[in-house]
Enzyme design. Structure first.
Site, mmCIF file in Angstrom:
data_model
loop_
_atom_site.group_PDB
_atom_site.id
_atom_site.type_symbol
_atom_site.label_atom_id
_atom_site.label_comp_id
_atom_site.label_asym_id
_atom_site.label_seq_id
_atom_site.Cartn_x
_atom_site.Cartn_y
_atom_site.Cartn_z
ATOM 1 N N TYR A 1 0.896 -1.386 -0.413
ATOM 2 C CA TYR A 1 0.048 0.085 0.091
ATOM 3 C C TYR A 1 0.816 1.363 -0.163
ATOM 4 O O TYR A 1 -0.016 2.741 0.255
ATOM 5 C CB TYR A 1 -0.780 0.220 0.621
ATOM 6 C CG TYR A 1 -1.967 -0.589 0.987
ATOM 7 C CD1 TYR A 1 -3.331 -0.244 -0.056
ATOM 8 C CD2 TYR A 1 -2.689 -1.650 1.664
ATOM 9 C CE1 TYR A 1 -4.153 -1.550 -0.166
ATOM 10 C CE2 TYR A 1 -4.118 -2.576 1.742
ATOM 11 C CZ TYR A 1 -5.017 -1.993 0.490
ATOM 12 O OH TYR A 1 -5.331 -2.703 0.452
ATOM 13 N N ARG B 1 -18.510 -6.004 -0.628
ATOM 14 C CA ARG B 1 -18.095 -5.082 0.656
ATOM 15 C C ARG B 1 -19.524 -4.724 1.179
ATOM 16 O O ARG B 1 -19.607 -4.995 3.288
ATOM 17 C CB ARG B 1 -18.143 -3.653 0.253
ATOM 18 C CG ARG B 1 -15.912 -3.950 0.308
ATOM 19 C CD ARG B 1 -15.261 -3.315 -0.735
ATOM 20 N NE ARG B 1 -13.998 -2.922 -1.012
ATOM 21 C CZ ARG B 1 -13.274 -2.372 -1.657
ATOM 22 N NH1 ARG B 1 -13.594 -1.069 -2.504
ATOM 23 N NH2 ARG B 1 -11.876 -2.362 -1.367
ATOM 24 N N ASN C 1 -12.469 -3.481 5.298
ATOM 25 C CA ASN C 1 -13.973 -3.269 4.035
ATOM 26 C C ASN C 1 -13.505 -5.429 3.514
ATOM 27 O O ASN C 1 -13.707 -5.199 2.073
ATOM 28 C CB ASN C 1 -13.519 -2.395 2.601
ATOM 29 C CG ASN C 1 -12.223 -2.488 2.581
ATOM 30 O OD1 ASN C 1 -11.615 -2.959 2.627
ATOM 31 N ND2 ASN C 1 -11.912 -1.464 1.538
HETATM 32 P P1 ATP Z 1 -7.718 -1.898 -2.504
HETATM 33 O O1 ATP Z 1 -7.276 -0.430 -2.859
HETATM 34 O O2 ATP Z 1 -8.195 -2.039 -1.037
HETATM 35 O O3 ATP Z 1 -8.988 -2.211 -3.631
HETATM 36 P P2 ATP Z 1 -9.900 1.116 -2.930
HETATM 37 O O4 ATP Z 1 -9.199 1.048 -3.932
HETATM 38 O O5 ATP Z 1 -11.825 1.352 -2.448
HETATM 39 O O6 ATP Z 1 -9.770 -0.737 -1.896
HETATM 40 P P3 ATP Z 1 -8.188 2.942 -1.319
HETATM 41 O O7 ATP Z 1 -8.260 4.229 -1.974
HETATM 42 O O8 ATP Z 1 -6.768 2.295 -2.773
HETATM 43 O O9 ATP Z 1 -9.489 1.947 -1.643
HETATM 44 O O10 ATP Z 1 -7.318 2.504 -0.063
HETATM 45 C C1 ATP Z 1 -6.935 1.374 0.107
HETATM 46 C C2 ATP Z 1 -7.688 1.166 1.739
HETATM 47 O O11 ATP Z 1 -7.121 1.873 2.189
HETATM 48 C C3 ATP Z 1 -9.509 0.655 1.585
HETATM 49 O O12 ATP Z 1 -9.495 -0.791 0.289
HETATM 50 C C4 ATP Z 1 -9.320 0.534 2.820
HETATM 51 O O13 ATP Z 1 -9.732 -0.709 3.769
HETATM 52 C C5 ATP Z 1 -8.947 1.389 3.498
HETATM 53 N N1 ATP Z 1 -9.087 3.003 3.660
HETATM 54 C C6 ATP Z 1 -9.381 3.771 2.675
HETATM 55 N N2 ATP Z 1 -9.718 4.716 2.719
HETATM 56 C C7 ATP Z 1 -9.779 5.099 4.207
HETATM 57 C C8 ATP Z 1 -10.286 6.566 5.257
HETATM 58 N N3 ATP Z 1 -11.472 7.337 4.324
HETATM 59 N N4 ATP Z 1 -10.385 5.521 6.592
HETATM 60 C C9 ATP Z 1 -9.945 4.636 6.985
HETATM 61 N N5 ATP Z 1 -9.719 3.109 5.391
HETATM 62 C C10 ATP Z 1 -8.975 3.882 4.451
#
Ligand code: ATP
Ligand code: MG
Length: 376
Positions: A137, A193, A203
């Site tokens: 990440y 989700r 999630n």
């Molecule tokens: P992923 O990358 O896990 O598939 P995504 O692309 O929907 O999910 P991203 O914006 O890439 O979301 O964020 C990565 C991960 O970080 C999210 O899946 C979630 O677990 C966490 N995350 C994202 N936004 C928030 C937030 N505002 N508060 C808390 N945790 C968050």
């Protein structure tokens, strides 16, 4: 227009006798399901155009393996522009990951994946370290939730999977639903989700956000297999293989759900594409004992299978699981033991959906065969 579509690949085959990798140009004719092969190095026809049993268009993608007359071939490249153009969007790949909060529900999620029209081409249960999660990440390192996210991702096993379908990246994100699980429940109630997520961070699953990200993320998990330790316990466990025909039928998720519902735990999981030599070795004890040995081997290497380490019932695990799998012949199982896995998912004596360890004393050997020998 009814031009016969011809697809061209570079295929590799490991010649065990000569201990060298041989390369072929492989041509697939969709109209009549035939294959033709050229030996690239020796510049000659290797296989005249002929029908190949059990081969279908769905098997043809880069990174896939196919069986042509008992040779296992790895498709490593497209061999012409037409094939590349036709197949690279149709057979798009993405990384899906079941996060620690949803691993307990993995059967239901894998079932949603198959019902959603995806193929799973690679899968492995593993546990990310803090460092792995930080690297995975890295794009979010400045975000306020980063620390929480990394701690969560390192809190237990995850299951990384490579999915393939038309527009896999977009389609998988659509099936996932919005990042925030409560928003998913209000806006996309049938999404992964909505059903399995808890909140904004926990999630349930991850999905790559673009084709290039998908390539990077699938390589992260599947191009360096040695980096990812599996989660096998190697004690008080039994070995379960969901056979290729059951996987092909799209039943793997249902079978995994049934295993959990019966009170077992799945402590390790990995997808394998077995070669004939491995299938023979794994089934060695049945050689000369079971009349269908050759067909059993053929079935086990006819496509991808899931190997699972089964735990959860202490010293009774092996016996209880074998009872739950049921008689080897599904017809007998349906009459005598209708609640067993083979009664529900088996087609016939060969395509009986599941292999499980027969004798408790062989359990560790079989678990080790998949999760130590083949995995490493
Ligand atoms: P992923 O990358 O896990 O598939 P995504 O692309 O929907 O999910 P991203 O914006 O890439 O979301 O964020 C990565 C991960 O970080 C999210 O899946 C979630 O677990 C966490 N995350 C994202 N936004 C928030 C937030 N505002 N508060 C808390 N945790 C968050
Ligand atoms: Mg993301």
């Amino acid at each position: 227009m009814s031009l016969p579509e011809r697809y061209a690949f570079i295929a590799e085959w490991y010649d065990q006798n000569a201990a060298i990798m041989r390369s072929y140009q492989l041509l697939y004719y969709a109209s009549d399901n035939t294959v033709e092969m050229y030996d690239i190095k020796n510049r000659r026809i290797f296989l005249k155009r002929s029908k190949v049993e059990n081969l279908c268009f769905e098997d043809l993608f880069i990174g896939g393996t196919i069986n042509v007359h008992s040779r296992q071939l790895n498709l490593v490249e497209y061999a012409d522009e037409f094939t590349k153009k036709q197949l690279s969007s149709k057979k798009e790949k993405t990384l899906a990951m079941i996060k620690p909060d949803a691993v307990a529900k993995f059967g239901a999620i894998i079932d949603m994946i198959y019902r959603g029209g995806f193929l799973i081409v690679n899968a492995k249960m593993t546990k990310l370290s803090r460092k792995d999660a930080e690297e995975f990440y890295q794009e979010h390192v400045q975000r306020p939730f980063f620390d929480n996210l990394v701690r969560f991702m390192a809190s237990g096993p995850s299951i990384a999977m490579e999915l393939m379908s038309n527009s896999a990246v977009t389609e998988w994100r659509r099936l996932l639903g919005p990042t925030d699980s409560s928003m998913a429940r209000s806006e996309a109630p049938n999404s992964v989700r909505a059903k399995f997520g808890t909140d904004q961070t926990r999630n349930a699953c991850h999905g790559s956000d673009a084709v290039a990200t998908g390539q990077r993320e699938t390589s992260f998990f599947f191009a360096a297999p040695g980096r990812w330790k599996n989660t096998a316990k190697f004690s008080e466990s039994s070995c379960c293989v969901i056979k290729p025909s059951a996987v092909l039928e799209g039943n793997a998720g249902q079978i995994m759900m049934a295993i959990k519902e019966a009170g077992f735990e799945v402590s390790a999981l990995q997808m394998f594409h077995l070669e004939k030599a491995n299938a023979e070795e794994f089934f060695e004890v049945y050689k000369g004992v079971v009349a269908e040995f050759t067909e059993m081997v053929q079935e086990l290497c006819s496509g991808p299978c899931f190997a699972l380490e089964i735990t959860g019932k202490g010293p009774n695990t092996a016996n209880d699981f074998r009872e739950f799998v049921g008689p080897a012949d599904p017809e007998i199982a349906r009459t005598l033991r209708p609640n067993t896995l083979r009664a529900k998912f088996g087609l016939n004596k060969i395509k009986n959906a599941i292999h499980c360890t027969d004798l408790p004393e062989d359990c560790q050997l079989e678990v080790e065969y998949f999760f130590r020998i083949l995995a490493e």
